[in-house]
Design a protein around this motif. Structure first.
Motif, PDB file in Angstrom:
ATOM      1  N   SER A 190       0.574  -1.247   0.093  1.00  0.00           N
ATOM      2  CA  SER A 190      -0.015   0.057   0.027  1.00  0.00           C
ATOM      3  C   SER A 190       0.852   1.309   0.036  1.00  0.00           C
ATOM      4  O   SER A 190       1.753   1.298   0.214  1.00  0.00           O
ATOM      5  CB  SER A 190      -0.876  -0.023   1.330  1.00  0.00           C
ATOM      6  N   TYR A 191       0.322   2.411  -0.400  1.00  0.00           N
ATOM      7  CA  TYR A 191       0.761   3.703  -0.270  1.00  0.00           C
ATOM      8  C   TYR A 191       0.900   4.200   1.187  1.00  0.00           C
ATOM      9  O   TYR A 191      -0.133   3.894   2.031  1.00  0.00           O
ATOM     10  CB  TYR A 191       0.149   4.823  -0.898  1.00  0.00           C
ATOM     11  N   PRO A 192       1.952   4.520   1.808  1.00  0.00           N
ATOM     12  CA  PRO A 192       2.200   4.868   3.091  1.00  0.00           C
ATOM     13  C   PRO A 192       1.394   6.104   3.470  1.00  0.00           C
ATOM     14  O   PRO A 192       1.079   6.914   2.544  1.00  0.00           O
ATOM     15  CB  PRO A 192       3.517   4.914   3.396  1.00  0.00           C
ATOM     16  N   LYS A 193       1.220   6.109   4.789  1.00  0.00           N
ATOM     17  CA  LYS A 193       0.554   7.149   5.373  1.00  0.00           C
ATOM     18  C   LYS A 193       1.810   8.615   5.309  1.00  0.00           C
ATOM     19  O   LYS A 193       2.941   8.396   5.709  1.00  0.00           O
ATOM     20  CB  LYS A 193       0.390   7.258   6.944  1.00  0.00           C
ATOM     21  N   LEU A 194       1.508   9.683   4.589  1.00  0.00           N
ATOM     22  CA  LEU A 194       2.674  10.463   4.481  1.00  0.00           C
ATOM     23  C   LEU A 194       2.990  11.228   5.789  1.00  0.00           C
ATOM     24  O   LEU A 194       2.158  11.283   6.602  1.00  0.00           O
ATOM     25  CB  LEU A 194       2.223  11.719   3.543  1.00  0.00           C
ATOM     26  N   ARG A 195       4.149  11.491   5.932  1.00  0.00           N
ATOM     27  CA  ARG A 195       4.745  12.308   7.316  1.00  0.00           C
ATOM     28  C   ARG A 195       4.857  13.854   6.984  1.00  0.00           C
ATOM     29  O   ARG A 195       5.524  13.918   5.712  1.00  0.00           O
ATOM     30  CB  ARG A 195       5.978  11.806   7.565  1.00  0.00           C
ATOM     31  N   VAL A 196       3.925  14.681   7.188  1.00  0.00           N
ATOM     32  CA  VAL A 196       3.775  15.855   6.838  1.00  0.00           C
ATOM     33  C   VAL A 196       4.202  16.883   7.837  1.00  0.00           C
ATOM     34  O   VAL A 196       3.502  16.840   8.894  1.00  0.00           O
ATOM     35  CB  VAL A 196       2.386  16.275   6.168  1.00  0.00           C
TER      36      VAL A 196
END
Ligand code: AMP
Ligand code: MG
Length: 405
Positions: free
Chosen positions: A169-175
């Motif tokens: 899956s695409y990861p949760k972005l760290r923003v």
């Protein structure tokens, strides 16, 4: 000035999906799968009853009023050791596996219990009645989710149901999020002359989280070039995107502008919309050879909220693998209160509250003052009306509304 569409092409077009990772199925809600998910198991895994009742042989129950022997009770999770023969039945609970020999289930409401071992069936039974067949929901080998599919709460239920415990899956972005401005107070202390309370960090952190990202809250960065540069370079190593608030207007020559121009490849834009005219978009090369986007939002709270909605949110969604509905949906609505404006070559995003009327149409009215610093009326809105350039809209006119909730 450039149009909103041109700005969106630059910003959204300038962001690409990040590298997929393996994610625990429990963490998949709201995420996009990066590879087809193929079922290796059947749901349901065996034929079972859809109702509480009696498992019977349909050939025994061709008329109402038939009496059958009851061999036992089968609960969900238990397998009957016996086979249902001529004139026999078993009491059975929803989800329990069908006993051998039975080919229909008569619901409890259509039966009269005569004794623990005798039942009268008050309705003819059909073969297959009230039976949920193996694989009726998902068959082993089925592609349950195509690459690019969004997994919702039901989706993680399906993943759990087929025992797909790890998913590409695409990861949760760290923003990373920071606010700038010498006037801002965040710690609850008394305001000195000229100071205001910080609101954007709190608001935007919530918006970033609601977009499905992890927030790295850097707080308010003071007017210190070295410190800001060091903060940005440091956080770039451990984040996928940076959001800043403040200091992107035309009259601004504060440290954000100086530092961002120095360390990143920036585009300073002026968009033909109101509020949220200024916006900065940039790319920062990290020391681990990635390039991460920087979204420079204006400091006026309403402008920062709207530019996050229109530019940063869709770009972050694209980075997390979303291909559909990057933007919020829009609905044609009926204007219930006049939407006044002046002609200025811009689209005005008016904060509105919309409700569906008896006519089946969405009806909207503004939620109050529309200044770019007036967040209180914005907080009451559930949509943004796109009021086209001109003299405004009268009651009864149609307007396109971007639904926020
Ligand atoms: P700027 O974009 O930095 O020129 O700021 C524009 C306006 O927004 C000014 O009135 C600022 O005081 C205000 N502002 C900037 N940042 C914030 C913030 N984080 N919270 C509340 N107001 C802000
Ligand atoms: Mg400022």
């Amino acid at each position: 000035m450039i149009s909103l569409v041109e700005a969106q092409e630059i910003v959204i077009g300038g962001c690409e999906p990040v590298a997929p990772v393996i994610v625990d199925c429990q963490q998949m809600s709201g995420r996009v799968v990066a590879q087809d998910v193929v079922a290796t198991e059947f749901i349901p895994p065996f034929d079972n009853t859809a109702v509480d009742g009696f498992a019977v042989r349909a050939q025994d129950v061709t008329t109402a009023g038939v009496e059958l022997e009851v061999l036992g009770v089968i609960g969900a999770g238990h397998v009957a050791s016996y086979e249902i023969g001529a004139g026999q039945s078993a009491r059975i609970m929803t989800g329990a596996p069908m006993p051998r020999g039975a080919d229909a289930v008569v619901m409890i409401e259509d039966a009269t219990v005569l004794s623990p071992t005798r039942v009268q069936i008050n309705k003819p039974a059909r073969v297959g009645e009230a039976i949920r067949k193996i694989g009726e929901d998902v068959r082993a080998g089925d592609v349950v989710f195509k690459s690019g599919a969004l997994i919702n709460s039901a989706g993680i239920g399906v993943l759990a149901g087929i025992n797909a415990r790890k998913v590409m899956s695409y990861p949760k972005l760290r923003v990373a999020m920071l606010s700038t401005g010498d006037e801002l107070v965040i710690d609850g202390s008394e305001l000195k002359p000229g100071q205001i309370r910080e609101s954007n960090l709190t608001m935007l952190s919530a918006m970033i989280a609601a977009t499905g990202c992890e927030v790295i809250n850097l707080g308010i960065i003071e007017d210190d070039e070295q410190k800001l540069e060091a903060t940005l370079r440091d956080v770039a190593q451990r984040c996928d995107a940076i959001v800043t608030s403040g200091g992107v207007g035309q009259g601004d020559f504060d440290v954000v502008k100086i530092v961002l121009s120095r360390i990143a490849e920036m585009q300073w834009m002026q968009m033909a919309i109101k509020p949220a005219k200024p916006f900065a978009f940039g790319k920062l090369a990290t020391s681990d050879a990635r390039v991460i986007p920087i979204f420079g939002l204006p400091g006026n709270p309403v402008s920062s909220m709207i530019s996050f909605e229109l530019l940063a949110r869709p770009a972050l969604r694209k980075m997390m693998g979303h291909t559909k509905n990057l933007m919020r949906p829009t609905v044609r609505a009926i204007v219930d209160a006049p939407m006044k404006r002046k002609q200025d070559g811009k689209i005005h995003f008016m904060r509105v509250f919309g409700e569906f009327g008896d006519d089946g149409r969405l009806h909207v009215r503004d939620t109050g003052p529309q200044g770019s610093h007036q967040l209180a009326s914005t907080a009451l809105a559930n949509g943004l009306a796109l009021v086209p350039d001109g003299q405004g809209l009268a009651i009864g006119a149609e307007v396109e509304v971007m639904m926020l909730a």
